[in-house]
Design an enzyme around this catalytic site. Structure first.
Site, PDB file in Angstrom:
ATOM      1  N   LYS A  22      55.767  70.017  86.692  1.00  0.00           N
ATOM      2  CA  LYS A  22      54.821  69.367  85.754  1.00  0.00           C
ATOM      3  C   LYS A  22      53.808  68.543  86.555  1.00  0.00           C
ATOM      4  O   LYS A  22      52.598  68.642  86.332  1.00  0.00           O
ATOM      5  CB  LYS A  22      55.592  68.457  84.813  1.00  0.00           C
ATOM      6  CG  LYS A  22      54.737  67.454  84.063  1.00  0.00           C
ATOM      7  CD  LYS A  22      55.512  66.576  83.116  1.00  0.00           C
ATOM      8  CE  LYS A  22      56.063  65.337  83.752  1.00  0.00           C
ATOM      9  NZ  LYS A  22      55.120  64.199  83.909  1.00  0.00           N
ATOM     10  N   ASN A  23      54.289  67.793  87.537  1.00  0.00           N
ATOM     11  CA  ASN A  23      53.411  66.833  88.231  1.00  0.00           C
ATOM     12  C   ASN A  23      52.534  67.458  89.302  1.00  0.00           C
ATOM     13  O   ASN A  23      51.665  66.792  89.865  1.00  0.00           O
ATOM     14  CB  ASN A  23      54.239  65.681  88.800  1.00  0.00           C
ATOM     15  CG  ASN A  23      54.742  64.777  87.672  1.00  0.00           C
ATOM     16  OD1 ASN A  23      54.366  64.950  86.508  1.00  0.00           O
ATOM     17  ND2 ASN A  23      55.606  63.843  88.001  1.00  0.00           N
ATOM     18  N   CYS A 116      52.424  52.736  79.118  1.00  0.00           N
ATOM     19  CA  CYS A 116      53.496  53.517  78.494  1.00  0.00           C
ATOM     20  C   CYS A 116      54.774  52.714  78.709  1.00  0.00           C
ATOM     21  O   CYS A 116      54.751  51.612  79.245  1.00  0.00           O
ATOM     22  CB  CYS A 116      53.570  54.895  79.124  1.00  0.00           C
ATOM     23  SG  CYS A 116      54.095  54.828  80.806  1.00  0.00           S
ATOM     24  N   ARG A 121      50.426  50.634  83.886  1.00  0.00           N
ATOM     25  CA  ARG A 121      49.779  51.827  84.451  1.00  0.00           C
ATOM     26  C   ARG A 121      48.248  51.670  84.545  1.00  0.00           C
ATOM     27  O   ARG A 121      47.488  52.405  83.931  1.00  0.00           O
ATOM     28  CB  ARG A 121      50.122  53.070  83.636  1.00  0.00           C
ATOM     29  CG  ARG A 121      51.569  53.229  83.247  1.00  0.00           C
ATOM     30  CD  ARG A 121      52.510  53.644  84.382  1.00  0.00           C
ATOM     31  NE  ARG A 121      52.257  54.936  84.947  1.00  0.00           N
ATOM     32  CZ  ARG A 121      52.785  56.079  84.504  1.00  0.00           C
ATOM     33  NH1 ARG A 121      53.541  56.067  83.443  1.00  0.00           N
ATOM     34  NH2 ARG A 121      52.534  57.218  85.107  1.00  0.00           N
ATOM     35  N   SER A 163      49.017  55.306  95.669  1.00  0.00           N
ATOM     36  CA  SER A 163      48.986  55.740  94.265  1.00  0.00           C
ATOM     37  C   SER A 163      48.849  57.257  94.204  1.00  0.00           C
ATOM     38  O   SER A 163      47.880  57.822  94.726  1.00  0.00           O
ATOM     39  CB  SER A 163      47.797  55.100  93.542  1.00  0.00           C
ATOM     40  OG  SER A 163      47.457  55.862  92.388  1.00  0.00           O
ATOM     41  N   ASP A 305      61.236  58.722  89.755  1.00  0.00           N
ATOM     42  CA  ASP A 305      61.496  59.616  88.618  1.00  0.00           C
ATOM     43  C   ASP A 305      62.944  60.095  88.556  1.00  0.00           C
ATOM     44  O   ASP A 305      63.314  60.785  87.611  1.00  0.00           O
ATOM     45  CB  ASP A 305      60.565  60.844  88.675  1.00  0.00           C
ATOM     46  CG  ASP A 305      59.125  60.438  88.445  1.00  0.00           C
ATOM     47  OD1 ASP A 305      58.226  61.244  88.706  1.00  0.00           O
ATOM     48  OD2 ASP A 305      58.894  59.278  88.039  1.00  0.00           O
ATOM     49  N   ARG A 397      58.375  66.480  76.968  1.00  0.00           N
ATOM     50  CA  ARG A 397      57.136  66.353  77.754  1.00  0.00           C
ATOM     51  C   ARG A 397      57.312  66.955  79.141  1.00  0.00           C
ATOM     52  O   ARG A 397      56.358  67.400  79.758  1.00  0.00           O
ATOM     53  CB  ARG A 397      56.761  64.871  77.900  1.00  0.00           C
ATOM     54  CG  ARG A 397      56.291  64.228  76.633  1.00  0.00           C
ATOM     55  CD  ARG A 397      55.735  62.859  76.901  1.00  0.00           C
ATOM     56  NE  ARG A 397      54.831  62.893  78.056  1.00  0.00           N
ATOM     57  CZ  ARG A 397      54.377  61.795  78.645  1.00  0.00           C
ATOM     58  NH1 ARG A 397      54.752  60.602  78.221  1.00  0.00           N
ATOM     59  NH2 ARG A 397      53.557  61.881  79.667  1.00  0.00           N
TER      60      ARG A 397
HETATM   61  C1  EPZ Z   1      52.693  59.733  89.107  1.00  0.00           C
HETATM   62  O1  EPZ Z   1      52.239  58.741  88.206  1.00  0.00           O
HETATM   63  C2  EPZ Z   1      53.676  60.601  88.317  1.00  0.00           C
HETATM   64  N1  EPZ Z   1      52.974  61.236  87.201  1.00  0.00           N
HETATM   65  C3  EPZ Z   1      54.821  59.741  87.794  1.00  0.00           C
HETATM   66  O2  EPZ Z   1      55.736  60.612  87.136  1.00  0.00           O
HETATM   67  C4  EPZ Z   1      55.528  59.108  88.989  1.00  0.00           C
HETATM   68  O3  EPZ Z   1      56.555  58.269  88.520  1.00  0.00           O
HETATM   69  C5  EPZ Z   1      54.511  58.297  89.810  1.00  0.00           C
HETATM   70  O4  EPZ Z   1      53.413  59.148  90.197  1.00  0.00           O
HETATM   71  C6  EPZ Z   1      55.133  57.708  91.067  1.00  0.00           C
HETATM   72  O5  EPZ Z   1      55.655  58.731  91.856  1.00  0.00           O
HETATM   73  C7  EPZ Z   1      52.289  62.368  87.425  1.00  0.00           C
HETATM   74  O6  EPZ Z   1      52.209  62.863  88.536  1.00  0.00           O
HETATM   75  C8  EPZ Z   1      51.608  62.989  86.232  1.00  0.00           C
HETATM   76  P1  EPZ Z   1      51.023  55.928  90.772  1.00  0.00           P
HETATM   77  P2  EPZ Z   1      50.975  57.801  88.611  1.00  0.00           P
HETATM   78  O7  EPZ Z   1      49.544  55.892  90.610  1.00  0.00           O
HETATM   79  O8  EPZ Z   1      49.986  58.615  89.369  1.00  0.00           O
HETATM   80  C9  EPZ Z   1      50.335  51.266  90.161  1.00  0.00           C
HETATM   81  C10 EPZ Z   1      57.056  61.395  85.370  1.00  0.00           C
HETATM   82  O9  EPZ Z   1      58.124  60.946  84.926  1.00  0.00           O
HETATM   83  N2  EPZ Z   1      48.908  51.607  90.065  1.00  0.00           N
HETATM   84  O10 EPZ Z   1      51.598  56.412  92.070  1.00  0.00           O
HETATM   85  O11 EPZ Z   1      50.527  57.080  87.413  1.00  0.00           O
HETATM   86  C11 EPZ Z   1      51.133  51.843  88.987  1.00  0.00           C
HETATM   87  O12 EPZ Z   1      51.059  50.994  87.876  1.00  0.00           O
HETATM   88  C12 EPZ Z   1      55.932  60.443  85.722  1.00  0.00           C
HETATM   89  O13 EPZ Z   1      56.827  62.598  85.597  1.00  0.00           O
HETATM   90  C13 EPZ Z   1      47.979  50.572  90.025  1.00  0.00           C
HETATM   91  O14 EPZ Z   1      48.337  49.406  90.053  1.00  0.00           O
HETATM   92  O15 EPZ Z   1      51.686  56.780  89.606  1.00  0.00           O
HETATM   93  C14 EPZ Z   1      52.531  51.936  89.561  1.00  0.00           C
HETATM   94  O16 EPZ Z   1      53.145  50.664  89.484  1.00  0.00           O
HETATM   95  C15 EPZ Z   1      56.251  59.009  85.329  1.00  0.00           C
HETATM   96  N3  EPZ Z   1      46.658  50.891  89.926  1.00  0.00           N
HETATM   97  C16 EPZ Z   1      52.282  52.287  91.031  1.00  0.00           C
HETATM   98  O17 EPZ Z   1      50.920  51.907  91.304  1.00  0.00           O
HETATM   99  C17 EPZ Z   1      46.221  52.194  89.896  1.00  0.00           C
HETATM  100  O18 EPZ Z   1      44.984  52.415  89.840  1.00  0.00           O
HETATM  101  C18 EPZ Z   1      52.432  53.779  91.334  1.00  0.00           C
HETATM  102  O19 EPZ Z   1      51.599  54.466  90.415  1.00  0.00           O
HETATM  103  C19 EPZ Z   1      47.179  53.230  89.947  1.00  0.00           C
HETATM  104  C20 EPZ Z   1      48.522  52.921  90.050  1.00  0.00           C
END
Ligand code: EPZ
Length: 416
Positions: A22-23, A116, A121, A163, A305, A397
């Protein structure tokens, strides 16, 4: 609202084949917006988030067909640059269309994804990095209004925090920028490597120049291509943990074991027997589960995850364990439900103290987010009696045919 009934306890035995990721699929689908040529995608999982992303692409004017196990995506007449709230709100990855829309049209209006269950996020890292490529933006009434009058200009960008989404958005945007972009402090999840492989396949010029640094030289055009998405490593990890927690004997197939080395080593440390083949991991769960302390971290660390799932396994360990959730600020929504089944898990800030030797009891349960909901199934598989899991739309999902796959290996589970 649909529910799942799980009649435990059962040991999972047999083999499960893993679906597409999915990701990896979500950023790759968003990245097709860069191209005006036909793109053929294989191995996309049949899960709700993929359906939502395809709806989002169609709302932007993409033509998407499904034929002989392939999605055919044609963006040659795609013109719209507005991604609406009602599509982005159900799937945060909708924000990933911002980069490609800006790259192709120099402006876009995309709904803020909103928070969420697992956290607020934000997308500040995405926006700050895009502004380094020449993007001006303002946030108004829940939408990002962004434009780059002179087009995207390549630049050096260091991410302030690792990120996944921001790395993906910027890699995609930089593909059509003028000149060269160097991104440093990138996330390096396997799904990002898969995205880069896809972009290279359609003719983009991208090279990893250091562990967390990538160099993108903008191109003017892309080409028609076929691409098969990688396996879902979180689905694979979930079923490996399911086998360990039910003292099962499971072959998890269609995977690349070296991508999930960290998870495999942890399961070995906990006491599972593991045999690795080229595209398969054979796991035999042991009666005695050893406790272990775990901290979630960006890849190649232990994935956030799988945190809810490994917590269920550690409830069965011989002693207490500590789980530190270092990625999201609120990813313990499953703890209250597990405690209602007899778990004794204490939360202190971003740490969970997991008491061992737990005997779960069947219960009526509430799913709260995608990975929390699957942890409830794992716990229910270990208890005698009937558990009922509500709000399983969370589950749909991200897990393809989960009850079918589990039934095939001995679980007594049905959707009502
Ligand atoms: C991706 O989410 C995945 N989703 C998530 O999987 C996964 O848990 C996450 O990466 C971490 O590995 C998809 O790939 C669709 P991040 P993402 O940006 O990109 C903070 C699942 O269950 N942050 O790496 O949203 C954020 O709040 C899902 O499949 C900021 O502060 O994760 C978090 O605390 C859940 N500012 C941390 O960084 C930003 O602009 C990591 O977020 C972006 C992120």
């Amino acid at each position: 609202m649909q529910k799942l009934e799980v009649f435990g306890a059962n040991k999972l035995k047999g083999q499960i084949s893993i679906s597409g990721s999915k990701n990896a699929s979500l950023p790759i689908l968003a990245a097709t917006l860069l191209s005006n040529k036909k793109i053929y995608l294989k191995n996309l999982p049949k899960v709700k988030d993929i359906e939502t992303m395809i709806n989002l692409l169609e709302s932007l004017g993409s033509k998407v067909k499904f034929h002989k196990k392939k999605f055919i995506i044609d963006n040659s007449s795609q013109k719209k640059k507005f991604a609406s709230y009602n599509l982005v709100k159900t799937m945060r990855a909708g924000i990933l269309v911002l980069g490609p829309l800006l790259a192709k049209f120099k402006n876009a209006k995309v709904s803020l994804p909103g928070g969420c269950a697992i956290g607020t996020r934000p997308i500040d890292i995405h926006l700050k990095a895009l502004s380094k490529l020449g993007v001006k933006y303002k946030i108004n009434q829940g939408y990002v209004h962004a434009n780059a009058p002179k087009g995207l200009i390549g630049s050096k960008i260091n991410f302030s925090k690792i990120s996944v989404g921001a790395t993906e958005n910027l890699i995609i945007a930089a593909c059509l920028a003028k000149g060269t972009t160097i991104l440093t402090n990138c996330a390096i999840e396997p799904e990002i490597k898969d995205l880069v492989n896809f972009l290279t396949t359609i003719g983009c010029n991208i090279k990893w120049v250091a562990k967390r640094s990538v160099k993108i030289v903008g191109v003017n055009d892309t080409k028609e291509a076929t691409y098969s998405v990688m396996f879902d490593r979180i689905e694979a990890g979930t079923y490996l943990i399911a086998a360990a927690v039910t003292e099962g004997n499971l072959k998890v197939k269609n995977i690349l074991p070296n991508v999930i080395k960290t998870e495999i080593n942890i399961l070995k440390n906990i006491g599972a027997k593991i045999n690795i083949k080229k595209d398969e991991v054979h796991i035999i769960g042991s009666k005695k589960i050893k406790n272990i302390n775990i901290k979630t971290a960006p890849y190649p660390g232990f994935p956030t995850d799988l945190q809810a799932q490994i917590m269920v396994l550690l409830c069965k360990a011989n002693k207490n364990s500590l789980i530190k959730e270092d990625i999201f600020e609120n990813r313990f929504m499953h703890v209250a439900e597990l405690n209602r089944m007899g778990g004794q898990i204490l939360i202190k800030g971003n740490q969970a103290i997991v008491k061992g030797n737990t005997k779960f009891a069947a219960a009526e349960l509430m799913a709260t987010d995608l990975r929390a909901s699957v942890s409830l199934i794992l716990a229910a598989l270990t208890t005698k009696g009937k558990s009922v899991i509500n709000r399983i739309y969370h589950l749909d999902r991200g897990y393809e045919n989960i009850e079918k796959k589990l039934k095939k290996v001995g679980a007594k589970i049905r959707r009502i």
